[in-house]
Write a protein that holds these residues in place. Structure first.
Motif, PDB file in Angstrom:
ATOM      1  N   VAL A  21       0.834  -1.205   0.000  1.00  0.00           N
ATOM      2  CA  VAL A  21       0.000   0.000   0.000  1.00  0.00           C
ATOM      3  C   VAL A  21       0.867   1.252   0.000  1.00  0.00           C
ATOM      4  O   VAL A  21       0.606   2.200  -0.738  1.00  0.00           O
ATOM      5  N   ARG A  22       1.907   1.264   0.846  1.00  0.00           N
ATOM      6  CA  ARG A  22       2.808   2.409   0.918  1.00  0.00           C
ATOM      7  C   ARG A  22       4.252   1.940   0.958  1.00  0.00           C
ATOM      8  O   ARG A  22       4.576   0.932   1.582  1.00  0.00           O
TER       9      ARG A  22
ATOM     10  N   TYR B 147      -2.029   1.032  -3.441  1.00  0.00           N
ATOM     11  CA  TYR B 147      -2.568   2.200  -2.739  1.00  0.00           C
ATOM     12  C   TYR B 147      -4.008   2.446  -3.178  1.00  0.00           C
ATOM     13  O   TYR B 147      -4.370   2.225  -4.336  1.00  0.00           O
ATOM     14  N   TRP B 148      -4.836   2.902  -2.255  1.00  0.00           N
ATOM     15  CA  TRP B 148      -6.248   3.143  -2.563  1.00  0.00           C
ATOM     16  C   TRP B 148      -6.724   4.416  -1.894  1.00  0.00           C
ATOM     17  O   TRP B 148      -6.153   4.886  -0.906  1.00  0.00           O
TER      18      TRP B 148
ATOM     19  N   SER C   6     -11.440   0.569  -0.221  1.00  0.00           N
ATOM     20  CA  SER C   6     -10.554   0.007   0.794  1.00  0.00           C
ATOM     21  C   SER C   6     -10.728  -1.515   0.857  1.00  0.00           C
ATOM     22  O   SER C   6     -11.715  -2.062   0.353  1.00  0.00           O
TER      23      SER C   6
ATOM     24  N   ASP D 159     -11.438  -3.002   3.522  1.00  0.00           N
ATOM     25  CA  ASP D 159     -12.215  -3.206   4.744  1.00  0.00           C
ATOM     26  C   ASP D 159     -13.712  -3.145   4.454  1.00  0.00           C
ATOM     27  O   ASP D 159     -14.161  -2.424   3.559  1.00  0.00           O
TER      28      ASP D 159
ATOM     29  N   ASP E 259      -8.897   6.316   5.487  1.00  0.00           N
ATOM     30  CA  ASP E 259      -7.642   6.026   4.804  1.00  0.00           C
ATOM     31  C   ASP E 259      -6.930   4.844   5.447  1.00  0.00           C
ATOM     32  O   ASP E 259      -7.385   4.276   6.438  1.00  0.00           O
ATOM     33  N   ASP E 260      -5.780   4.482   4.865  1.00  0.00           N
ATOM     34  CA  ASP E 260      -5.042   3.314   5.317  1.00  0.00           C
ATOM     35  C   ASP E 260      -4.173   3.607   6.523  1.00  0.00           C
ATOM     36  O   ASP E 260      -3.599   2.684   7.107  1.00  0.00           O
TER      37      ASP E 260
END
Length: 306
Positions: free
Chosen positions: A40-41, A51-52, A83, A85, A209-210
């Motif tokens: 993701v990062r 990344y989203w 995401s 989630d 956000d993440d």
């Protein structure tokens, strides 16, 4: 006897001085404490291959009533969960609630402070929040339970929103524009009429956000939030004598829309016509439509044309 002498001698020794307190490395060249990189990062925090960001598109129809200094609007929010989630609720920012007597902003800011309302009490009135369920051409609407917390409102979804899923919400709101607001929010009377500087004028979804999940900081007047990106389709109805600038731009009414709106005329940024202190009569109003544009937020101003 010798052992007793040694013990007594040891007890008479001065106590050892405490160790100096540990001081962290404050050098500008110190090694940065960065999280471990993942998909993701990157280690630097830059977006990785997975990344989203969430997406939020808005359709807003708002009206300014200059007789009561009130803005009333209806809003459709189309939210995309990009995401990984599953979300069971959404958080909305209700920044106008800083003007409620029990808000954190009211507790922190003196009455005459730059970010206070000089004793003004207001805030959002939310008439309804409901989910829209579409099946073919038909659409059903389901009332949703909400929980207020200062300038934040939690909206419980009627069913979980899975990764990649979409939710559509409708809500109606209204609030009074304070005469002395928080910096970019307020109104002032001149010889030619009222000038309205209107910010934080619609309920908006908070960022998920993440890094932190939901960002639910309270609005205290002296700060702004970063928001989800999306398209905005906005129409604002004001007295026809008003000039309505805004960011990033707006589209004057087309000839067909002018005919539909009781003959209102457009000339650049101005809708000319007989002035009126209110908007109760249709012929004294003009509606400014805006194209859907990819922006994150906006501020509007309105004033009578001189």
């Amino acid at each position: 006897m010798l052992a007793l002498t040694l013990v007594l001698a040891a007890l008479q020794q001065p106590a050892a001085s405490p160790l100096p307190p540990q001081v962290g490395d404050t050098s500008p060249f110190r090694r940065l404490a960065l999280p471990a990189p993942n998909e993701v990062r990157e280690g630097s925090g830059r977006p990785g291959p997975r990344y989203w960001q969430q997406r939020a598109d808005y359709t807003i129809r708002a009206t300014l009533d200059t007789a009561t200094h009130t803005i009333a609007g209806s809003e459709t929010l189309r939210y995309v969960n990009n995401s990984p989630d599953t979300l069971r609720y959404l958080w909305l920012q209700l920044d106008q609630n800083i003007y409620k007597a029990n808000s954190r902003g009211a507790a922190l800011n003196p009455t005459d402070a730059r970010f206070a309302g000089r004793g003004f009490e207001g805030g959002y009135t939310i008439d309804y929040v409901r989910a829209v369920r579409r099946v073919g051409q038909a659409a059903g609407r389901i009332p949703l339970a909400t929980s207020g917390n200062g300038t934040m409102l939690r909206v419980d979804l009627e069913r979980p929103l899975a990764p990649g899923g979409r939710a559509e919400l409708e809500l109606a709101y209204r609030f009074e524009v304070p005469e002395h607001g928080s910096d970019r929010m307020g109104r002032e009377q001149f010889a030619g009429g009222w000038l309205y500087e209107v910010a934080q004028w619609y309920p908006r979804v908070a960022v998920y956000d993440d890094v932190r999940g939901w960002n639910t900081e309270q609005y205290l007047g002296q700060g702004e939030f970063y928001l989800e990106y999306g398209d905005f389709d906005v129409s604002i109805t004001v007295p026809r004598s008003f000039v309505v600038p805004g960011r990033p731009g707006r589209t004057p009414p087309s000839p067909s829309s002018r005919r539909r709106r009781s003959g209102s005329r457009s000339a650049g940024r101005r809708a000319r016509g007989p002035r009126s202190p209110g908007i109760s009569r249709p012929r004294t109003c003009a509606t400014w439509p805006g194209r859907p544009r990819p922006i994150s937020s906006g501020t509007r101003a309105a004033t009578t044309a001189s």
